[in-house]
Design an enzyme around this catalytic site. Structure first.
Site, PDB file in Angstrom:
ATOM      1  N   GLN A   1       0.810  -1.215   0.000  1.00 42.02           N
ATOM      2  CA  GLN A   1       0.000   0.000   0.000  1.00 42.02           C
ATOM      3  C   GLN A   1       0.842   1.264   0.000  1.00 42.02           C
ATOM      4  O   GLN A   1       0.305   2.369  -0.173  1.00 42.02           O
ATOM      5  CB  GLN A   1      -0.936   0.012   1.211  1.00 42.02           C
ATOM      6  CG  GLN A   1      -0.230   0.129   2.548  1.00 42.02           C
ATOM      7  CD  GLN A   1      -1.156  -0.104   3.727  1.00 42.02           C
ATOM      8  OE1 GLN A   1      -1.513  -1.236   4.028  1.00 42.02           O
ATOM      9  NE2 GLN A   1      -1.565   0.967   4.388  1.00 42.02           N
TER      10      GLN A   1
ATOM     11  N   CYS B   1      -5.097   0.146   3.790  1.00 39.85           N
ATOM     12  CA  CYS B   1      -4.967  -1.260   4.184  1.00 39.85           C
ATOM     13  C   CYS B   1      -6.262  -2.040   4.035  1.00 39.85           C
ATOM     14  O   CYS B   1      -6.267  -3.199   3.627  1.00 39.85           O
ATOM     15  CB  CYS B   1      -4.437  -1.369   5.609  1.00 39.85           C
ATOM     16  SG  CYS B   1      -5.472  -0.560   6.849  1.00 39.85           S
TER      17      CYS B   1
ATOM     18  N   HIS C   1      -5.367  -1.134  11.703  1.00 39.49           N
ATOM     19  CA  HIS C   1      -4.869  -1.782  10.485  1.00 39.49           C
ATOM     20  C   HIS C   1      -5.730  -2.986  10.154  1.00 39.49           C
ATOM     21  O   HIS C   1      -6.192  -3.703  11.053  1.00 39.49           O
ATOM     22  CB  HIS C   1      -3.419  -2.222  10.716  1.00 39.49           C
ATOM     23  CG  HIS C   1      -2.685  -2.614   9.477  1.00 39.49           C
ATOM     24  ND1 HIS C   1      -2.670  -1.843   8.333  1.00 39.49           N
ATOM     25  CD2 HIS C   1      -1.910  -3.700   9.192  1.00 39.49           C
ATOM     26  CE1 HIS C   1      -1.909  -2.432   7.407  1.00 39.49           C
ATOM     27  NE2 HIS C   1      -1.455  -3.562   7.906  1.00 39.49           N
TER      28      HIS C   1
ATOM     29  N   ASN D   1       0.099  -9.377   5.091  1.00 36.23           N
ATOM     30  CA  ASN D   1       0.094  -7.923   5.229  1.00 36.23           C
ATOM     31  C   ASN D   1       0.118  -7.268   3.852  1.00 36.23           C
ATOM     32  O   ASN D   1       0.195  -7.941   2.826  1.00 36.23           O
ATOM     33  CB  ASN D   1       1.292  -7.478   6.079  1.00 36.23           C
ATOM     34  CG  ASN D   1       1.064  -6.136   6.753  1.00 36.23           C
ATOM     35  OD1 ASN D   1       0.103  -5.429   6.464  1.00 36.23           O
ATOM     36  ND2 ASN D   1       1.949  -5.773   7.653  1.00 36.23           N
TER      37      ASN D   1
END
Length: 505
Positions: free
Chosen positions: A111, A117, A423, A446
């Protein structure tokens, strides 16, 4: 702020479960002593300031402790986060899992310098099915496409709220709060569903990244500047319309919305210049690609058709959020006032439940081949450094080094602004203890690139999950009947706009 505290409060990181205060929250021994009226009956500084007597007393205590002296020698020259890590804890939590989704995706997404996110987590969940069906080796959906439509709609949402609350003083707490972070990059699952159902999806090559989608701060600053100005324009117009007795409430709203649309032209112009003109959701596009064995192929259709084609099995619209918020009553449906992106769209809804319910929803989903969107407080007791990727409350030895106890419970961290959902990521694997059937660690995908964690992945311990995971998204077919019943009941507890559950991941 909703209902009373739950009957089974979350525990602090290392507290004895029997140490409870009068409200049912766990207290560490150090917290209990600190709040006791006999702990320190006479202050050294009677006026409330810090006196030299205070400093001398504190220094005498620290200087007499060999552990603190060693800490001073080492930590004055080193980062506490990289120095005070536990080798034993790192060894005890390997990046190995006995249940994973049956399809591996690539590449690891990034990102970059943006707060997208939640959009990356959403598209990372959906791309599994796209890649499986089309037999792709690498693939990304366009996060920028959703980002454009989200930012445009959040701008409209803020101006609609400005019209709705025009009678409130400009320094009212609600008006001030709404103007603070009016078009955040962040979002929530239901906001992603709004975008998907309204605008669909496109592959990344159809609407690629721009400078400002990957580094959003400059465009955010400019848009906020204009939107705050536009909000004041609408407030002034509202005031003048209401002062005119010949203008009906309906006519006033119509006039205000016409003015809002005129002002939104400037927002669209800025966004289309900096992000690019996106495909229309009902306009056909052609995407050409190679399959994993190098064969040419193409897909033709609209963004909405593309979205529907690859989400039939686990539709995002049929998925909802389970949360663990120990401040509030379990078994209830919650929402947050004034939170959303598409005006008139699906509200943000949470089914509040025990932490073990979130874990079991994950286990069911992974075993069904469905990766899981989740929200957490990622900065707490985690290390996403290259080759590390550990999220574990035992990994950092702050208590040992400083002779302290970290005694806040999950509920207390929410109450004191110490913690919130910061997040969103994806869980694509879980390690289940074969004897107990309970999950002991989780595989986390992630969106910070391959240099984060172990090739873009983290491992999360069960203890960390208890303390810092707040949200898990589950499809209705993988939730319990009771959870679905609560979600579909429509009986919502409305939390104030500034509640921590309104934090945008």
């Amino acid at each position: 702020m909703g209902s009373a505290a739950s009957k089974v409060p979350a525990q602090p990181l290392n507290a004895a479960p029997e140490s409870l205060d009068e409200k049912g929250f766990v207290r560490s021994q150090s917290n209990t002593a600190a709040t006791s009226p006999t702990a320190a009956s006479q202050p050294l500084a009677t006026d409330g300031s810090i006196s030299l007597s205070n400093v001398n007393a504190w220094e005498s205590a620290a200087a007499a402790d060999p552990k603190i002296q060693l800490a001073r020698t080492i930590l004055a020259h080193n980062n506490i986060k990289s120095t005070l890590t536990s080798r034993e804890a790192g060894v005890a939590i390997p990046h190995v899992f006995n249940h994973e989704v049956d399809f591996k995706v690539a590449p690891v997404t990034n990102q970059k310098s943006s707060g997208r996110c939640w959009l990356f987590a959403t598209t990372n969940v959906i791309r599994h099915e796209v890649m499986k069906k089309l037999k792709l080796k690498e693939f990304q959906l366009s996060q920028s496409y959703l980002f454009f439509w989200d930012k445009l709609n959040k701008s409209n949402y803020y101006l609609e709220l400005s019209i709705e609350n025009a009678d409130l003083p400009v320094d009212d707490r609600l008006v001030n709060f709404l103007a603070n972070d009016l078009i955040s990059d962040g979002g929530q699952w239901d906001m992603a569903v709004n975008l998907l159902e309204t605008y669909g999806l496109v592959p990344q090559p159809v609407y690629p990244e721009s400078f400002h989608s990957s580094a959003s701060s400059p465009i955010n600053s400019l848009l906020k500047l204009k939107l705050r100005e536009h909000a004041l324009t609408l407030r002034a117009l509202s005031s003048s319309l209401k002062a005119d007795d010949s203008v009906s409430p309906e006519s006033a709203i119509s006039t205000l919305r016409a003015k809002k649309e005129e002002l939104m032209q400037e927002i669209y112009t800025i966004m289309s210049a900096t992000l690019g003109v996106p495909p229309k959701p009902d306009a056909s596009f052609t995407w050409e690609y190679y399959t994993e064995d190098g064969k040419y192929a193409k897909w033709e259709g609209t963004p909405l058709q593309f979205y529907k084609a690859f989400t039939a099995k686990f539709s995002p619209a049929e998925s909802f959020s389970l949360i663990n918020d120990p401040r509030n009553e379990y078994g209830r449906l919650y929402t947050v006032d004034k939170l959303g992106n598409i005006w008139g769209g699906r509200p943000v809804l949470y089914v509040n439940t025990e932490i073990d319910d979130l874990k079991q929803a994950i286990v069911r989903s992974i075993k069904a081949g469905q990766p899981v969107f989740f929200g957490c407080d990622v900065g707490q007791f985690s290390d996403s450094g290259k080759g590390v990727g550990i999220m574990d409350t035992d990994y950092f030895e702050y208590e040992q080094a400083f002779n302290i106890t970290l005694g806040l419970t999950k509920a207390q961290r929410l109450q004191t602004n110490e913690s919130a959902m910061t997040h969103a990521m994806v869980i694509s694997g879980v390690h289940v203890d074969e004897k107990t059937g309970r999950p002991v660690r989780f595989k986390v995908e992630n969106s910070w690139g391959e240099d984060s964690g172990v090739q873009g992945y983290n491992v999360m311990s069960d203890k960390w999950f208890d303390q810092f995971v707040f949200q898990v998204v589950v499809h209705k077919s993988l939730a319990t009947k009771e959870q679905v019943k609560i979600f579909e009941s429509g009986e919502r507890v409305v939390l104030p706009a500034w509640d921590p559950m309104g934090a945008l991941a």
